[in-house]
Design a protein around this motif. Structure first.
Motif, PDB file in Angstrom:
ATOM      1  N   PHE A  53       0.845  -1.183   0.000  1.00  0.00           N
ATOM      2  CA  PHE A  53       0.000   0.000   0.000  1.00  0.00           C
ATOM      3  C   PHE A  53       0.886   1.239   0.000  1.00  0.00           C
ATOM      4  O   PHE A  53       2.083   1.158   0.271  1.00  0.00           O
ATOM      5  CB  PHE A  53      -0.948   0.012   1.198  1.00  0.00           C
ATOM      6  CG  PHE A  53      -0.243   0.138   2.520  1.00  0.00           C
ATOM      7  CD1 PHE A  53      -0.150   1.364   3.145  1.00  0.00           C
ATOM      8  CD2 PHE A  53       0.311  -0.969   3.131  1.00  0.00           C
ATOM      9  CE1 PHE A  53       0.506   1.480   4.366  1.00  0.00           C
ATOM     10  CE2 PHE A  53       0.963  -0.862   4.337  1.00  0.00           C
ATOM     11  CZ  PHE A  53       1.064   0.367   4.956  1.00  0.00           C
ATOM     12  N   SER A  54       0.303   2.373  -0.303  1.00  0.00           N
ATOM     13  CA  SER A  54       1.045   3.627  -0.332  1.00  0.00           C
ATOM     14  C   SER A  54       0.945   4.327   1.019  1.00  0.00           C
ATOM     15  O   SER A  54      -0.129   4.788   1.398  1.00  0.00           O
ATOM     16  CB  SER A  54       0.488   4.536  -1.422  1.00  0.00           C
ATOM     17  OG  SER A  54       1.132   5.790  -1.355  1.00  0.00           O
ATOM     18  N   PRO A  55       2.057   4.437   1.737  1.00  0.00           N
ATOM     19  CA  PRO A  55       2.035   5.094   3.043  1.00  0.00           C
ATOM     20  C   PRO A  55       2.361   6.590   2.959  1.00  0.00           C
ATOM     21  O   PRO A  55       2.802   7.188   3.928  1.00  0.00           O
ATOM     22  CB  PRO A  55       3.115   4.339   3.806  1.00  0.00           C
ATOM     23  CG  PRO A  55       4.125   4.035   2.750  1.00  0.00           C
ATOM     24  CD  PRO A  55       3.314   3.756   1.500  1.00  0.00           C
ATOM     25  N   ALA A  56       2.134   7.198   1.808  1.00  0.00           N
ATOM     26  CA  ALA A  56       2.530   8.592   1.592  1.00  0.00           C
ATOM     27  C   ALA A  56       1.972   9.549   2.646  1.00  0.00           C
ATOM     28  O   ALA A  56       2.619  10.533   2.995  1.00  0.00           O
ATOM     29  CB  ALA A  56       2.102   9.041   0.199  1.00  0.00           C
ATOM     30  N   SER A  57       0.779   9.274   3.164  1.00  0.00           N
ATOM     31  CA  SER A  57       0.172  10.180   4.138  1.00  0.00           C
ATOM     32  C   SER A  57       0.595   9.898   5.580  1.00  0.00           C
ATOM     33  O   SER A  57       0.218  10.642   6.489  1.00  0.00           O
ATOM     34  CB  SER A  57      -1.355  10.099   4.043  1.00  0.00           C
ATOM     35  OG  SER A  57      -1.787   8.799   4.408  1.00  0.00           O
ATOM     36  N   LEU A  58       1.382   8.860   5.800  1.00  0.00           N
ATOM     37  CA  LEU A  58       1.802   8.514   7.159  1.00  0.00           C
ATOM     38  C   LEU A  58       3.055   9.278   7.560  1.00  0.00           C
ATOM     39  O   LEU A  58       3.898   9.601   6.728  1.00  0.00           O
ATOM     40  CB  LEU A  58       2.088   7.011   7.263  1.00  0.00           C
ATOM     41  CG  LEU A  58       0.933   6.071   6.968  1.00  0.00           C
ATOM     42  CD1 LEU A  58       1.399   4.628   7.107  1.00  0.00           C
ATOM     43  CD2 LEU A  58      -0.249   6.344   7.871  1.00  0.00           C
ATOM     44  N   HIS A  59       3.163   9.549   8.846  1.00  0.00           N
ATOM     45  CA  HIS A  59       4.348  10.192   9.396  1.00  0.00           C
ATOM     46  C   HIS A  59       5.289   9.127   9.937  1.00  0.00           C
ATOM     47  O   HIS A  59       4.865   8.036  10.303  1.00  0.00           O
ATOM     48  CB  HIS A  59       3.961  11.142  10.540  1.00  0.00           C
ATOM     49  CG  HIS A  59       3.034  12.227  10.108  1.00  0.00           C
ATOM     50  ND1 HIS A  59       3.443  13.298   9.366  1.00  0.00           N
ATOM     51  CD2 HIS A  59       1.707  12.389  10.308  1.00  0.00           C
ATOM     52  CE1 HIS A  59       2.409  14.089   9.125  1.00  0.00           C
ATOM     53  NE2 HIS A  59       1.343  13.561   9.689  1.00  0.00           N
ATOM     54  N   THR A  60       6.570   9.440  10.015  1.00  0.00           N
ATOM     55  CA  THR A  60       7.521   8.534  10.634  1.00  0.00           C
ATOM     56  C   THR A  60       7.079   8.286  12.068  1.00  0.00           C
ATOM     57  O   THR A  60       6.688   9.214  12.772  1.00  0.00           O
ATOM     58  CB  THR A  60       8.941   9.144  10.623  1.00  0.00           C
ATOM     59  OG1 THR A  60       9.368   9.252   9.265  1.00  0.00           O
ATOM     60  CG2 THR A  60       9.930   8.290  11.402  1.00  0.00           C
ATOM     61  N   GLY A  61       7.101   7.027  12.484  1.00  0.00           N
ATOM     62  CA  GLY A  61       6.720   6.715  13.853  1.00  0.00           C
ATOM     63  C   GLY A  61       6.351   5.262  14.036  1.00  0.00           C
ATOM     64  O   GLY A  61       6.555   4.434  13.160  1.00  0.00           O
ATOM     65  N   THR A  62       5.792   4.962  15.182  1.00  0.00           N
ATOM     66  CA  THR A  62       5.394   3.608  15.543  1.00  0.00           C
ATOM     67  C   THR A  62       3.914   3.423  15.242  1.00  0.00           C
ATOM     68  O   THR A  62       3.102   4.292  15.550  1.00  0.00           O
ATOM     69  CB  THR A  62       5.659   3.353  17.038  1.00  0.00           C
ATOM     70  OG1 THR A  62       7.056   3.534  17.284  1.00  0.00           O
ATOM     71  CG2 THR A  62       5.262   1.944  17.436  1.00  0.00           C
ATOM     72  N   TYR A  63       3.595   2.293  14.634  1.00  0.00           N
ATOM     73  CA  TYR A  63       2.220   1.950  14.302  1.00  0.00           C
ATOM     74  C   TYR A  63       1.944   0.531  14.774  1.00  0.00           C
ATOM     75  O   TYR A  63       2.869  -0.242  15.040  1.00  0.00           O
ATOM     76  CB  TYR A  63       1.988   2.052  12.791  1.00  0.00           C
ATOM     77  CG  TYR A  63       2.021   3.462  12.291  1.00  0.00           C
ATOM     78  CD1 TYR A  63       0.858   4.205  12.165  1.00  0.00           C
ATOM     79  CD2 TYR A  63       3.221   4.079  11.968  1.00  0.00           C
ATOM     80  CE1 TYR A  63       0.880   5.516  11.719  1.00  0.00           C
ATOM     81  CE2 TYR A  63       3.262   5.384  11.526  1.00  0.00           C
ATOM     82  CZ  TYR A  63       2.090   6.095  11.401  1.00  0.00           C
ATOM     83  OH  TYR A  63       2.116   7.399  10.970  1.00  0.00           O
TER      84      TYR A  63
END
Length: 83
Positions: A53-63
């Protein structure tokens, strides 16, 4: 569910293996436990699978990724880093 890769980079790929075909709901949550997005809700074939999937809208971090079927559920902590 046999395994889930802990390696998760900017391409947003999740590798996992199923012992038998099953309907899965795979969801992503942020570090506060808030729902981010639904990655899949469908029947997945047995064997090694790859979900991209495209994680373009996610910020660096823990998920947290949640994988649920009728008979079991599994959660995993993932670290996402934009490259």
């Amino acid at each position: 569910m046999k395994s889930l890769s802990e390696t998760w980079f900017a391409e947003g790929r999740i590798d996992f293996e199923l012992k038998k075909s099953n309907h899965l709901d795979i969801k992503l949550y942020d570090s506060k436990g808030q729902f981010v997005l639904s990655l899949v809700s469908q029947k997945i074939k047995a064997g090694i699978n790859q979900l991209s999937f495209s994680p373009a809208s996610l910020h660096t971090g823990t998920y947290f990724i949640s994988i649920e079927s009728k008979s079991s559920s599994w959660k995993k902590t993932l670290r996402f880093e934009k490259l």
